[in-house]
Design an enzyme around this catalytic site. Structure first.
Site, mmCIF file in Angstrom:
data_model
loop_
_atom_site.group_PDB
_atom_site.id
_atom_site.type_symbol
_atom_site.label_atom_id
_atom_site.label_comp_id
_atom_site.label_asym_id
_atom_site.label_seq_id
_atom_site.Cartn_x
_atom_site.Cartn_y
_atom_site.Cartn_z
ATOM 1 N N LYS A 43 0.951 -1.037 -0.132
ATOM 2 C CA LYS A 43 -0.117 -0.204 0.292
ATOM 3 C C LYS A 43 0.632 1.366 -0.050
ATOM 4 O O LYS A 43 1.334 1.091 0.560
ATOM 5 C CB LYS A 43 -1.002 0.245 1.611
ATOM 6 C CG LYS A 43 -2.190 1.040 1.308
ATOM 7 C CD LYS A 43 -2.763 1.118 2.135
ATOM 8 C CE LYS A 43 -1.904 2.753 2.820
ATOM 9 N NZ LYS A 43 -1.783 3.773 2.504
ATOM 10 N N GLU A 69 10.441 15.036 15.032
ATOM 11 C CA GLU A 69 11.151 14.923 14.417
ATOM 12 C C GLU A 69 10.264 16.001 13.892
ATOM 13 O O GLU A 69 9.303 15.556 14.162
ATOM 14 C CB GLU A 69 10.628 13.972 13.763
ATOM 15 C CG GLU A 69 11.422 13.258 12.368
ATOM 16 C CD GLU A 69 10.059 11.836 12.068
ATOM 17 O OE1 GLU A 69 10.113 11.693 12.098
ATOM 18 O OE2 GLU A 69 11.337 11.586 10.911
ATOM 19 N N GLU A 109 10.495 0.636 9.606
ATOM 20 C CA GLU A 109 11.680 1.489 9.210
ATOM 21 C C GLU A 109 11.171 3.138 10.097
ATOM 22 O O GLU A 109 9.966 3.459 8.894
ATOM 23 C CB GLU A 109 11.963 1.756 8.241
ATOM 24 C CG GLU A 109 13.696 2.403 7.970
ATOM 25 C CD GLU A 109 13.305 3.702 7.789
ATOM 26 O OE1 GLU A 109 13.176 4.739 7.919
ATOM 27 O OE2 GLU A 109 13.121 3.867 6.159
ATOM 28 N N SER A 124 5.908 7.096 10.132
ATOM 29 C CA SER A 124 6.065 7.613 11.632
ATOM 30 C C SER A 124 5.983 6.779 12.542
ATOM 31 O O SER A 124 5.435 5.427 12.463
ATOM 32 C CB SER A 124 4.672 8.266 11.959
ATOM 33 O OG SER A 124 2.982 7.294 11.952
ATOM 34 N N THR A 125 6.791 7.344 13.639
ATOM 35 C CA THR A 125 6.772 5.746 14.903
ATOM 36 C C THR A 125 5.777 5.914 15.453
ATOM 37 O O THR A 125 5.692 4.558 16.125
ATOM 38 C CB THR A 125 7.906 6.736 16.029
ATOM 39 O OG1 THR A 125 9.563 7.031 14.729
ATOM 40 C CG2 THR A 125 8.127 5.812 16.809
ATOM 41 N N GLU A 126 5.153 6.568 16.385
ATOM 42 C CA GLU A 126 3.219 6.319 16.358
ATOM 43 C C GLU A 126 2.612 5.682 15.170
ATOM 44 O O GLU A 126 1.980 4.207 15.975
ATOM 45 C CB GLU A 126 2.607 7.729 15.726
ATOM 46 C CG GLU A 126 1.382 7.883 16.578
ATOM 47 C CD GLU A 126 0.840 8.985 16.416
ATOM 48 O OE1 GLU A 126 1.195 10.262 15.202
ATOM 49 O OE2 GLU A 126 -0.161 8.883 16.413
ATOM 50 N N GLY A 173 3.903 3.107 13.788
ATOM 51 C CA GLY A 173 5.028 1.623 14.121
ATOM 52 C C GLY A 173 4.199 0.943 15.343
ATOM 53 O O GLY A 173 3.977 -0.135 15.225
HETATM 54 P P1 NAI Z 1 1.854 8.120 8.815
HETATM 55 O O1 NAI Z 1 2.740 6.685 9.642
HETATM 56 O O2 NAI Z 1 1.019 7.916 9.377
HETATM 57 O O3 NAI Z 1 2.098 6.892 7.157
HETATM 58 C C1 NAI Z 1 3.062 6.390 6.418
HETATM 59 C C2 NAI Z 1 2.655 5.045 5.504
HETATM 60 O O4 NAI Z 1 1.508 4.388 6.586
HETATM 61 C C3 NAI Z 1 0.706 5.678 4.861
HETATM 62 O O5 NAI Z 1 0.376 4.637 3.738
HETATM 63 C C4 NAI Z 1 -0.486 5.718 5.606
HETATM 64 O O6 NAI Z 1 -1.241 5.676 4.932
HETATM 65 C C5 NAI Z 1 0.003 3.859 6.449
HETATM 66 N N1 NAI Z 1 -0.674 4.048 7.869
HETATM 67 C C6 NAI Z 1 -0.916 5.034 8.706
HETATM 68 N N2 NAI Z 1 -1.794 4.943 9.358
HETATM 69 C C7 NAI Z 1 -1.685 3.592 9.751
HETATM 70 C C8 NAI Z 1 -2.143 2.805 10.455
HETATM 71 N N3 NAI Z 1 -2.735 2.768 11.698
HETATM 72 N N4 NAI Z 1 -1.793 0.951 10.461
HETATM 73 C C9 NAI Z 1 -1.343 0.420 8.868
HETATM 74 N N5 NAI Z 1 -0.920 1.483 7.961
HETATM 75 C C10 NAI Z 1 -0.995 2.724 8.504
HETATM 76 O O7 NAI Z 1 3.201 8.871 8.897
HETATM 77 P P2 NAI Z 1 2.241 10.938 7.838
HETATM 78 O O8 NAI Z 1 1.023 11.150 9.311
HETATM 79 O O9 NAI Z 1 2.290 10.538 6.888
HETATM 80 O O10 NAI Z 1 3.366 11.745 8.597
HETATM 81 C C11 NAI Z 1 3.406 11.492 10.161
HETATM 82 C C12 NAI Z 1 4.940 11.949 10.522
HETATM 83 O O11 NAI Z 1 5.353 10.530 10.238
HETATM 84 C C13 NAI Z 1 5.878 13.065 9.694
HETATM 85 O O12 NAI Z 1 5.494 13.950 9.926
HETATM 86 C C14 NAI Z 1 7.729 12.090 9.929
HETATM 87 O O13 NAI Z 1 7.588 12.982 11.030
HETATM 88 C C15 NAI Z 1 6.901 10.809 10.592
HETATM 89 N N6 NAI Z 1 6.726 9.750 8.770
HETATM 90 C C16 NAI Z 1 7.801 9.374 8.798
HETATM 91 C C17 NAI Z 1 8.830 8.786 7.081
HETATM 92 C C18 NAI Z 1 10.057 7.960 7.261
HETATM 93 O O14 NAI Z 1 10.727 7.470 6.164
HETATM 94 N N7 NAI Z 1 10.862 7.547 8.569
HETATM 95 C C19 NAI Z 1 7.985 8.888 6.326
HETATM 96 C C20 NAI Z 1 6.937 9.788 6.626
HETATM 97 C C21 NAI Z 1 6.147 10.192 7.969
#
Ligand code: NAI
Ligand code: MG
Length: 500
Positions: A205, A410, A279, A258-260, A262
């Protein structure tokens, strides 16, 4: 008009522009042409080798964050769609993929790599339009690296016995993979290539703001004639991601984000058969010693934090400068950020593109305000920002203490926090004083210092006298709240095999 008069007239036209931008000279616009780029008006789900409509009939919009224009609409997969995708992946695993010898799997993966390489320009433009990153990055970094990952792991598919000498490997089954928006195609490649090489099938996804390159990759996978269901791509929001993670017939979960989220995923798979790699975020220290080649270090600092608008989990977002050179570094950084070109991501001269979404821009602005409220001194480029779209100028803070939130959290934007140190011991202590541990950088003229410091840093990747360099053969991953498991390199095969 005489030639001399013409020259003067030209100068008069050029001069106000120079003053306006506060620079000695400026580039003329060099926009990448989008003429041959075909973005469909609607994208379906890729399940079982076919593009199918979502059961709910729901579609969501993907916009260009640089213009706020709607690019297309994309299917939203619900639980029923995810069920179908996992079922297709299971059937493909049992019927075809797990039975194919590695040398045959390699041929398919090589085919994907070659096709992607052929269409590199198209992919770079779509990546830039959908996500806002400068074309010079999608063209020179994202797409070539994605291609390189497919080539690299294609090479491993028939050599797993050599990767793990004396052991036999078995694939895990169906891999559920959820990826973020900062490197959309590259993250898809990091996830799909090793999974396929090891004999697993995939349900992936992409992120909701940047689904397009993954869907174009689905077209390549279809053209490459992979057995139906070996790779399935379902689009949607967090709910769709959760449906993949929680599906009982998924054997392995790989997540970048995001760590959240994760942490939510780690709780969800606890006590199940599922293997997990995460990651997550980072707050990397970029450590500059007083014996470092300063101008080279300045470029490394700039690349470390302003690259990809700072939407980089391993960004060098905390600069640790040896106290004796602080003033020099700050002065040079101030000058340098003023010359960074912010604007149209499709312009080949652009250094900093658009922030990926209004949500992310809001988060950046909030944290920057917190930095100001906590008494840190802000330095910001006075560059003009486009009126439409989501933008944030290159920014850095001085007078930052370790306890300040901008030194701990972050920001995921083009914002750098500068701290100082006196001794190497203090640098290591400050660098490790974070909940994260994904990457770090060390700048010094002394090789011995690089080895000593890097062995003491708790970070998965450490760059010396450079920053943000990637290669498919080198593993990437974190410590502590940055996650676990490695992607890339020989180590990147481990999460996708069972050793017997
Ligand atoms: P996110 O962690 O919510 O999104 C990443 C992916 O996870 C997206 O495909 C999203 O649809 C999916 N997702 C969201 N909730 C989920 C759940 N409960 N179960 C399974 N999949 C889920 O990140 P977001 O909200 O886009 O960004 C928030 C913060 O996270 C950013 O401000 C940044 O600090 C951090 N981040 C870190 C990344 C990294 O490469 N380590 C990449 C993107 C964001
Ligand atoms: Mg988009």
């Amino acid at each position: 008009m005489t030639t001399a008069e013409k020259k003067i007239a030209r100068l008069e036209v050029v001069e106000p522009k120079r003053l306006e931008f506060g620079k000695k000279w400026d580039y003329a616009p060099a926009p990448e042409s989008t003429e041959h780029i075909k973005i469909q008006s609607r994208y379906e789900l890729f399940i079982g080798g076919k593009f199918v409509s979502p059961k709910s009939g729901n579609y969501f919009k993907s916009i260009n964050p640089a213009t706020e224009e709607i690019l297309t609409e994309v299917a939203e997969a619900n639980e029923a769609d995810v069920n179908l995708a996992v079922k297709a992946a299971r059937t493909a695993y049992e019927k075809y993929w797990s039975k194919l010898p590695g040398s045959e799997r390699a041929k398919y993966i090589f085919r994907i790599a070659r096709q992607l390489q052929e269409k590199a320009r198209e992919f770079a433009i779509i990546e830039t339009m959908d996500g806002g990153k400068p074309i010079k990055e999608s063209r020179d970094v994202d797409i070539p690296l994605a291609v390189a990952h497919f080539f690299y792991y294609a090479g491993w598919a028939d050599k797993l016995d050599y990767a793990f000498p004396g052991r036999k490997t078995r694939p895990l089954g169906v891999a559920g993979q959820v990826i973020p928006w900062n490197f959309p195609l590259l993250m898809a490649a990091w996830k799909i290539a090793p999974a396929l090489a090891c004999g697993n099938t995939v349900v992936l996804k992409p992120a909701e703001t940047t689904p397009l390159t993954a869907l174009h990759l689905a077209q390549i996978i279809q053209e490459a004639d992979l057995p139906p269901g070996v790779v399935n791509i379902v689009t949607g929001f967090g709910k769709t991601g959760a449906a993949i993670v929680n599906h009982p017939d998924v054997d392995k979960v790989a997540f970048t984000g995001s760590t959240e989220v994760g942490k939510i995923i780690q709780r969800a798979v606890a006590g199940t058969k599922k293997k997990l790699t995460l990651e997550l975020g980072g707050k990397a220290a970029n450590i500059v010693f007083d014996d470092a080649p300063i101008d080279q270090a300045i470029e490394g600092i700039i690349n470390g934090i302003y690259f990809n608008q700072g939407h980089v989990c391993c960004a060098g977002s905390r600069l640790l400068v040896q106290e004796s050179i602080l003033d020099l570094v700050v002065r040079k950084l101030k000058d340098r950020i003023q010359t960074l070109r912010v604007g149209d991501p499709l312009d080949k001269n652009t250094d900093i593109g658009a922030i990926n979404s209004s949500d992310q821009l809001k988060k950046i602005k909030e944290l920057v305000q917190i930095g100001i409220d906590e008494g840190c001194k802000i330095h910001q480029s006075t560059c003009k920002l486009p009126e439409r779209g989501f933008w944030f100028p290159p920014t850095f803070f001085t007078g930052v203490a370790q306890s300040n939130r901008i030194a701990q959290e972050e920001i995921f934007g083009p914002v750098l926090s500068i701290l100082t140190f006196r001794t190497p011991e203090e640098a290591v202590e400050k660098a490790n004083n974070t909940a994260y541990g994904l990457s770090a950088g060390v700048w010094t003229d002394k090789g011995s210092k690089i080895f000593k410091i890097s062995s003491q840093l708790k970070a998965g990747v450490i760059w010396a006298n450079t920053f943000n360099k990637f290669d498919p053969s080198s593993p990437f991953g974190g410590y502590k709240e940055s996650g676990f498991g490695r992607e890339g390199g020989l180590q990147g095969l481990m999460p996708y095999v069972q050793l017997i």
